[in-house]
Design a protein around this motif. Structure first.
Motif, PDB file in Angstrom:
ATOM      1  N   GLY A 111       0.822  -1.199   0.000  1.00 39.21           N
ATOM      2  CA  GLY A 111       0.000   0.000   0.000  1.00 39.21           C
ATOM      3  C   GLY A 111       0.857   1.250   0.000  1.00 39.21           C
ATOM      4  N   SER A 112       0.197   2.392  -0.162  1.00 34.61           N
ATOM      5  CA  SER A 112       0.892   3.672  -0.179  1.00 34.61           C
ATOM      6  C   SER A 112      -0.047   4.759   0.312  1.00 34.61           C
ATOM      7  CB  SER A 112       1.385   4.011  -1.595  1.00 34.61           C
ATOM      8  OG  SER A 112       0.281   4.187  -2.472  1.00 34.61           O
ATOM      9  N   ALA A 113       0.539   5.873   0.761  1.00 36.02           N
ATOM     10  CA  ALA A 113      -0.231   7.035   1.180  1.00 36.02           C
ATOM     11  C   ALA A 113       0.627   8.269   0.949  1.00 36.02           C
ATOM     12  CB  ALA A 113      -0.630   6.926   2.651  1.00 36.02           C
ATOM     13  N   ALA A 114      -0.021   9.396   0.668  1.00 32.07           N
ATOM     14  CA  ALA A 114       0.729  10.624   0.399  1.00 32.07           C
ATOM     15  C   ALA A 114      -0.110  11.834   0.733  1.00 32.07           C
ATOM     16  CB  ALA A 114       1.160  10.682  -1.065  1.00 32.07           C
ATOM     17  N   LEU A 115       0.580  12.882   1.131  1.00 39.33           N
ATOM     18  CA  LEU A 115      -0.005  14.211   1.292  1.00 39.33           C
ATOM     19  C   LEU A 115       0.796  15.133   0.390  1.00 39.33           C
ATOM     20  CD1 LEU A 115      -1.867  16.271   2.673  1.00 39.33           C
ATOM     21  CD2 LEU A 115      -0.128  16.484   4.480  1.00 39.33           C
ATOM     22  N   THR A 116       0.148  15.705  -0.615  1.00 38.39           N
ATOM     23  CA  THR A 116       0.851  16.507  -1.607  1.00 38.39           C
ATOM     24  C   THR A 116       0.289  17.917  -1.665  1.00 38.39           C
ATOM     25  OG1 THR A 116       1.457  16.652  -3.961  1.00 38.39           O
ATOM     26  CG2 THR A 116      -0.670  15.662  -3.441  1.00 38.39           C
ATOM     27  N   SER A 117       1.142  18.864  -1.998  1.00 42.99           N
ATOM     28  CA  SER A 117       0.726  20.263  -2.078  1.00 42.99           C
ATOM     29  C   SER A 117      -0.129  20.543  -3.301  1.00 42.99           C
ATOM     30  CB  SER A 117       1.955  21.173  -2.106  1.00 42.99           C
ATOM     31  OG  SER A 117       2.740  20.923  -3.274  1.00 42.99           O
ATOM     32  N   ASP A 118      -0.083  19.645  -4.304  1.00 40.25           N
ATOM     33  CA  ASP A 118      -0.845  19.811  -5.544  1.00 40.25           C
ATOM     34  C   ASP A 118      -0.892  18.454  -6.236  1.00 40.25           C
ATOM     35  OD1 ASP A 118      -2.135  20.739  -7.787  1.00 40.25           O
ATOM     36  OD2 ASP A 118      -0.593  22.196  -8.366  1.00 40.25           O
ATOM     37  N   TYR A 119      -2.060  18.011  -6.615  1.00 42.33           N
ATOM     38  CA  TYR A 119      -2.196  16.750  -7.342  1.00 42.33           C
ATOM     39  C   TYR A 119      -2.028  17.043  -8.837  1.00 42.33           C
ATOM     40  CZ  TYR A 119      -4.637  12.656  -9.355  1.00 42.33           C
ATOM     41  OH  TYR A 119      -4.988  11.552 -10.105  1.00 42.33           O
ATOM     42  N   ILE A 120      -0.878  16.673  -9.366  1.00 35.34           N
ATOM     43  CA  ILE A 120      -0.555  16.954 -10.766  1.00 35.34           C
ATOM     44  C   ILE A 120      -0.483  15.632 -11.522  1.00 35.34           C
ATOM     45  CG2 ILE A 120       1.087  17.996 -12.357  1.00 35.34           C
ATOM     46  CD1 ILE A 120       1.913  19.868 -10.096  1.00 35.34           C
ATOM     47  N   TRP A 121      -1.250  15.544 -12.591  1.00 34.42           N
ATOM     48  CA  TRP A 121      -1.355  14.322 -13.395  1.00 34.42           C
ATOM     49  C   TRP A 121      -1.112  14.673 -14.861  1.00 34.42           C
ATOM     50  CZ3 TRP A 121      -5.027  13.026 -17.220  1.00 34.42           C
ATOM     51  CH2 TRP A 121      -5.076  11.674 -17.598  1.00 34.42           C
ATOM     52  N   ASP A 179      -4.962  28.182 -18.433  1.00 35.82           N
ATOM     53  CA  ASP A 179      -3.784  28.570 -17.663  1.00 35.82           C
ATOM     54  C   ASP A 179      -3.868  28.143 -16.208  1.00 35.82           C
ATOM     55  OD1 ASP A 179      -2.620  29.712 -19.880  1.00 35.82           O
ATOM     56  OD2 ASP A 179      -3.432  31.710 -19.483  1.00 35.82           O
ATOM     57  N   ASP A 180      -5.085  27.984 -15.671  1.00 36.31           N
ATOM     58  CA  ASP A 180      -5.232  27.603 -14.265  1.00 36.31           C
ATOM     59  C   ASP A 180      -4.895  26.135 -14.023  1.00 36.31           C
ATOM     60  OD1 ASP A 180      -6.011  30.163 -13.585  1.00 36.31           O
ATOM     61  OD2 ASP A 180      -8.157  29.723 -13.736  1.00 36.31           O
ATOM     62  N   PHE A 181      -4.880  25.318 -15.082  1.00 33.43           N
ATOM     63  CA  PHE A 181      -4.656  23.886 -14.920  1.00 33.43           C
ATOM     64  C   PHE A 181      -3.330  23.415 -15.521  1.00 33.43           C
ATOM     65  CE2 PHE A 181      -9.166  24.404 -14.356  1.00 33.43           C
ATOM     66  CZ  PHE A 181      -9.483  23.498 -13.368  1.00 33.43           C
ATOM     67  N   ALA A 182      -2.768  24.149 -16.475  1.00 35.30           N
ATOM     68  CA  ALA A 182      -1.526  23.752 -17.127  1.00 35.30           C
ATOM     69  C   ALA A 182      -0.449  24.807 -16.873  1.00 35.30           C
ATOM     70  CB  ALA A 182      -1.764  23.556 -18.622  1.00 35.30           C
ATOM     71  N   GLY A 183       0.713  24.645 -17.529  1.00 33.59           N
ATOM     72  CA  GLY A 183       1.817  25.577 -17.342  1.00 33.59           C
ATOM     73  C   GLY A 183       2.882  25.003 -16.426  1.00 33.59           C
ATOM     74  N   SER A 184       3.626  25.889 -15.753  1.00 36.09           N
ATOM     75  CA  SER A 184       4.707  25.485 -14.853  1.00 36.09           C
ATOM     76  C   SER A 184       4.208  25.422 -13.413  1.00 36.09           C
ATOM     77  CB  SER A 184       5.872  26.471 -14.947  1.00 36.09           C
ATOM     78  OG  SER A 184       6.394  26.506 -16.265  1.00 36.09           O
ATOM     79  N   ARG A 185       4.571  24.354 -12.703  1.00 35.07           N
ATOM     80  CA  ARG A 185       4.101  24.165 -11.331  1.00 35.07           C
ATOM     81  C   ARG A 185       5.154  23.442 -10.493  1.00 35.07           C
ATOM     82  NH1 ARG A 185      -1.242  24.990 -10.475  1.00 35.07           N
ATOM     83  NH2 ARG A 185      -2.498  25.415 -12.326  1.00 35.07           N
ATOM     84  N   TRP A 186       5.120  23.721  -9.183  1.00 35.70           N
ATOM     85  CA  TRP A 186       5.923  22.997  -8.212  1.00 35.70           C
ATOM     86  C   TRP A 186       4.998  22.133  -7.359  1.00 35.70           C
ATOM     87  CZ3 TRP A 186      11.159  22.798  -7.860  1.00 35.70           C
ATOM     88  CH2 TRP A 186      11.883  23.759  -8.581  1.00 35.70           C
ATOM     89  N   GLU A 187       5.547  21.025  -6.912  1.00 34.13           N
ATOM     90  CA  GLU A 187       4.778  20.105  -6.065  1.00 34.13           C
ATOM     91  C   GLU A 187       5.691  19.545  -4.971  1.00 34.13           C
ATOM     92  OE1 GLU A 187       2.519  15.744  -6.474  1.00 34.13           O
ATOM     93  OE2 GLU A 187       3.699  16.583  -8.126  1.00 34.13           O
ATOM     94  N   VAL A 188       5.205  19.533  -3.755  1.00 33.35           N
ATOM     95  CA  VAL A 188       5.939  18.951  -2.631  1.00 33.35           C
ATOM     96  C   VAL A 188       5.046  17.900  -1.990  1.00 33.35           C
ATOM     97  CG1 VAL A 188       7.077  19.363  -0.427  1.00 33.35           C
ATOM     98  CG2 VAL A 188       7.175  21.108  -2.224  1.00 33.35           C
ATOM     99  N   ALA A 189       5.571  16.706  -1.789  1.00 35.09           N
ATOM    100  CA  ALA A 189       4.762  15.612  -1.255  1.00 35.09           C
ATOM    101  C   ALA A 189       5.519  14.815  -0.210  1.00 35.09           C
ATOM    102  CB  ALA A 189       4.306  14.686  -2.375  1.00 35.09           C
ATOM    103  N   LEU A 190       4.824  14.435   0.833  1.00 28.36           N
ATOM    104  CA  LEU A 190       5.323  13.486   1.813  1.00 28.36           C
ATOM    105  C   LEU A 190       4.611  12.166   1.551  1.00 28.36           C
ATOM    106  CD1 LEU A 190       7.072  13.036   4.369  1.00 28.36           C
ATOM    107  CD2 LEU A 190       5.035  13.580   5.719  1.00 28.36           C
ATOM    108  N   GLN A 191       5.378  11.123   1.244  1.00 29.13           N
ATOM    109  CA  GLN A 191       4.786   9.861   0.820  1.00 29.13           C
ATOM    110  C   GLN A 191       5.401   8.693   1.579  1.00 29.13           C
ATOM    111  OE1 GLN A 191       5.793  10.443  -3.324  1.00 29.13           O
ATOM    112  NE2 GLN A 191       7.650   9.189  -3.167  1.00 29.13           N
ATOM    113  N   GLY A 192       4.616   7.639   1.682  1.00 29.96           N
ATOM    114  CA  GLY A 192       5.077   6.437   2.350  1.00 29.96           C
ATOM    115  C   GLY A 192       4.490   5.193   1.716  1.00 29.96           C
ATOM    116  N   SER A 193       5.145   4.079   1.881  1.00 30.16           N
ATOM    117  CA  SER A 193       4.664   2.812   1.321  1.00 30.16           C
ATOM    118  C   SER A 193       4.924   1.690   2.319  1.00 30.16           C
ATOM    119  CB  SER A 193       5.354   2.515  -0.013  1.00 30.16           C
ATOM    120  OG  SER A 193       6.750   2.453   0.146  1.00 30.16           O
ATOM    121  N   PHE A 194       4.130   0.640   2.177  1.00 32.34           N
ATOM    122  CA  PHE A 194       4.308  -0.514   3.065  1.00 32.34           C
ATOM    123  C   PHE A 194       4.038  -1.788   2.292  1.00 32.34           C
ATOM    124  CE2 PHE A 194      -0.099   0.877   3.451  1.00 32.34           C
ATOM    125  CZ  PHE A 194      -0.784  -0.297   3.301  1.00 32.34           C
TER     126      PHE A 194
END
Length: 236
Positions: free
Chosen positions: A34-44, A221-236
């Motif tokens: 499994g995995s879990a994460a808290l991210t500053s922005d969900y970018i796909w 422009d609100d959904f694309a372009g240049s972005r930063w993302e910071v995430a704390l993630q874990g897996s087990f």
């Protein structure tokens, strides 16, 4: 008639999911992760799925010795207000094995589902990934209903993972999304990530994302372009 045909397609997909899940469950032994994460922005694929807001994500996977597996993954999302989308659930069934010492192959069916929406945004994609030496990969994803529409879409991605030290690795990828009805025929995006292994099983990931102008024309422009993302993630 259109609704009936859509229902039949969904029924066929459900049958396929059940068959593959049964194949996974019938394996002599299975592994659960499994995995879990808290991210500053969900970018796909280069575009934000949370309008720049933080997102909570979690998932699990059951894999059998035969190579068949099933997984479920979820995230909070934020689309246009009229869709009332607040969550995404991804259900995957597939098969993955080592082909040789250096090469591995994964093929799966992935269903994107948005249970809280007032419009039909659900769609399904066929994916395959070829990996070399665990650190380099080529992925392809195709759907006749890309992004929940009636258009064909082919997504291709080339990526690399470079260990820098025992606790630090870099990941780089470039992707192109060919979309039947999109301005310019689709869009390109890139991603550069640094991942620090803090303490097992926690990792800190910092990612820079960028898209071309065709993505901004298609998504805004609100959904694309240049972005930063910071995430704390874990897996087990």
């Amino acid at each position: 008639m259109k609704a009936f045909q859509h229902s039949r397609r969904m029924l066929r997909r459900s049958h396929l999911l059940l068959i593959l899940l049964a194949a996974t469950g019938s394996a002599a032994a299975h592994e659960v992760s499994g995995s879990a994460a808290l991210t500053s922005d969900y970018i796909w694929r280069g575009s934000t799925q949370s309008q720049g807001d933080a997102a909570v994500q979690a998932g699990f996977k059951i894999a059998g010795e035969s190579g068949f597996y099933a997984s479920a993954w979820g995230s909070s999302v934020e689309f246009a207000p009229e869709t009332h989308a607040s969550s995404e659930l991804d259900f995957t069934v597939g098969w993955g094995r080592q082909l040789s010492e250096d090469w591995a192959l994964d093929a799966n069916v992935l269903h994107y589902r948005y249970p809280s929406t007032t419009v039909d945004l659900n769609w399904t994609e066929l994916n395959t990934t070829l990996t070399w030496k665990d650190n380099y990969w080529l992925s392809l994803g195709w759907s006749p209903e890309a992004l929940g529409t009636t258009q064909d879409g082919l997504y291709s991605q080339l990526g690399a993972r470079v260990p820098m030290s025992e606790h630090l690795r870099m990941e780089m990828l470039a992707g192109y999304y060919t979309l039947q009805d999109a301005p310019g025929g689709g869009y390109a995006h890139g991603q550069l990530s640094a991942i620090w292994a803090i303490t097992a099983p926690l990792e800190l990931r910092i990612s820079a994302h960028a898209t071309d102008r065709h993505a901004r024309d298609l998504l805004g422009d609100d959904f694309a372009g240049s972005r930063w993302e910071v995430a704390l993630q874990g897996s087990f």
